[in-house]
Design an enzyme around this catalytic site. Sequence first.
Site, PDB file in Angstrom:
ATOM      1  N   ASN A 223      -0.318  12.797   4.384  1.00  0.00           N
ATOM      2  CA  ASN A 223      -0.854  11.975   5.481  1.00  0.00           C
ATOM      3  C   ASN A 223      -0.620  12.472   6.756  1.00  0.00           C
ATOM      4  O   ASN A 223       0.135  11.717   7.391  1.00  0.00           O
ATOM      5  CB  ASN A 223      -0.393  10.474   5.160  1.00  0.00           C
ATOM      6  CG  ASN A 223      -1.459   9.555   5.089  1.00  0.00           C
ATOM      7  OD1 ASN A 223      -2.890   9.758   5.394  1.00  0.00           O
ATOM      8  ND2 ASN A 223      -1.450   8.443   4.212  1.00  0.00           N
TER       9      ASN A 223
ATOM     10  N   TYR B  87       0.760  -1.184  -0.180  1.00  0.00           N
ATOM     11  CA  TYR B  87       0.047   0.056  -0.107  1.00  0.00           C
ATOM     12  C   TYR B  87       0.928   1.185  -0.026  1.00  0.00           C
ATOM     13  O   TYR B  87       1.712   1.321   0.824  1.00  0.00           O
ATOM     14  CB  TYR B  87      -0.795   0.036   1.259  1.00  0.00           C
ATOM     15  CG  TYR B  87      -1.793   1.304   1.124  1.00  0.00           C
ATOM     16  CD1 TYR B  87      -2.860   1.561   0.479  1.00  0.00           C
ATOM     17  CD2 TYR B  87      -1.370   2.445   2.124  1.00  0.00           C
ATOM     18  CE1 TYR B  87      -3.463   2.632   0.359  1.00  0.00           C
ATOM     19  CE2 TYR B  87      -2.248   3.427   2.183  1.00  0.00           C
ATOM     20  CZ  TYR B  87      -3.090   3.667   1.299  1.00  0.00           C
ATOM     21  OH  TYR B  87      -3.979   5.039   1.217  1.00  0.00           O
TER      22      TYR B  87
ATOM     23  N   HIS C  27      -5.844  15.580  -5.086  1.00  0.00           N
ATOM     24  CA  HIS C  27      -5.974  15.949  -3.673  1.00  0.00           C
ATOM     25  C   HIS C  27      -6.025  17.335  -3.288  1.00  0.00           C
ATOM     26  O   HIS C  27      -6.353  17.911  -2.544  1.00  0.00           O
ATOM     27  CB  HIS C  27      -5.137  15.224  -2.841  1.00  0.00           C
ATOM     28  CG  HIS C  27      -5.728  13.625  -2.652  1.00  0.00           C
ATOM     29  ND1 HIS C  27      -5.929  12.829  -3.576  1.00  0.00           N
ATOM     30  CD2 HIS C  27      -5.660  12.846  -1.369  1.00  0.00           C
ATOM     31  CE1 HIS C  27      -6.024  11.575  -3.424  1.00  0.00           C
ATOM     32  NE2 HIS C  27      -6.138  11.641  -1.888  1.00  0.00           N
TER      33      HIS C  27
ATOM     34  N   GLY D 118      -6.679   4.846  -0.731  1.00  0.00           N
ATOM     35  CA  GLY D 118      -8.072   4.884  -0.014  1.00  0.00           C
ATOM     36  C   GLY D 118      -8.879   3.682  -0.851  1.00  0.00           C
ATOM     37  O   GLY D 118      -8.346   2.317  -0.815  1.00  0.00           O
TER      38      GLY D 118
END
Length: 525
Positions: A197, A54, A84, A61
Amino acid sequence: MHSVVVGTSGIAAEDVIAVARGEARIELSDEALAALAASREVVDALAAKPEPVYGVSTGFGALAVRHISPELRTQLQRNIVRSHAAGMGPRVEREVVRALMFLRLKTVCSGRTGVRPLVAQTMAAILNAGITPVVHEYGSLGCSGDLAPLSHCALALMGEGEAEGPDGVVRPAGELLDAHGIEPVVLREKEGLALLNGTDGMLGMLVMACADLARLFTSADITAALSLEALLGTDKVLAPELHAIRPHPGQAASAANMLKVLAGSGLTGHHQDDEPRVQDAYSVRCAPQVAGAGRDTLDHARLVAERELAAAVDNPVVLPDGRVESNGNFHGAPVAYVLDFLAVAAADLGSIAERRTDRLLDKNRSHGLPPFLAGDPGVDSGLMIAQYTQAALVSEMKRLAVPASVDSIPSSAMQEDHVSMGWSAARKLRHAVDNLGRIIAVELVAATRAVELREGLAEGGPGAGFTPGLAPAPATQAVLAAVREAGVEGAGTDRFLAPDLAAAEGFVRSGRLVRAAESVTGRLA
């Protein structure tokens, strides 16, 4: 110029403020650069394997089910930043964006995110050049962290989007980077995700709010003391032994502050003179209890901020043993809760300050002061509408105290089905802090005018000086002199009042009120 060295083990709140507000220069330690290089080797090794990981070789997501081939991974990282960067609304303040970028750099330098040293060095170079990406008010749900605001910052790192230069002019980010000799970064595996993040925006605003509220709590203790004095109240309720039997540390600190400000006052203790009062009203007598509860809330918020400053928030993270693991540390709940809690404390502090102001202006409760502290009541309205303004601010504070952190809205096709709304909690707290400064400023204007009017009501009249034995405390006199020097006029006929209120707000916000009192009292808590 002051420098802040970023290592691998977190930073202090003072460092955040130095970079966000003080233009401090950033340096990366050798330890941080070594940790960056070591964690990058782990990511590169994983990227070379056929198994999907990941953030390294998958989508994000709800799209994490797709394995991305090597030739598309640079595009993947670039695309996550572009897609984003979807904020809308007014621009966020420069200091917030600088705090946001600096805190993300702090986490990158922890060696837990897997980005290359080049990325961290470029982030530091942008901050040192005074380049501030354009970030918008709306877009963050506080989970996975402050995605949209951080994406706008990462976009500038790539030489895209818009940014403000050190001259305050907004230009294409690529032009600004070129003008300062900074090469845009081409993001590789995991780097786009690692830049987005985190809880950095809400944390930066929490750190700055804590610093501002610390000053405002002390300011409120000073204005409460001045109001008590102007109302001829008793300072016996501030005795340390009374607060020792209810051992909340904030309460004791506020009571001690008020007692220091009132030391040597000839105005306190006259509550039995005109119409005997056994006790002062709650807004006067309970000032330390309310402000003290806020102080204790602030201490808890600082503890949460310290823990978050020591954290490395990313998903996935590179662990010391070389594993790369997914997690939920980006969820902003711990920060969001205290942001909301501080808004509640600020609202209540503003509320009790407004009640003291109203008491000073009401001839039926002010113990001999003229209505609305007017020069010629009826012809003059005095501070009547200043209290209206203060009441409007308090009303908004109550709305801002409604918690954001309970208002989760699911996103990302229900993959991100519970979010913190921490960014929203931080944004409303900033408004609340600004309003609290204005509310305290109005009480300051009223209390200083009321104390001066006691001189005019005493034997000898205005200008004759305070009657012996009825002079205000030396600290009060120092505040009076400083506030008048700052452009806040005293009692007299009506005049354009907004400039006085603005000057008082600046006096409080800059810390000059605290410094004026401390010139007599010494250090206040």
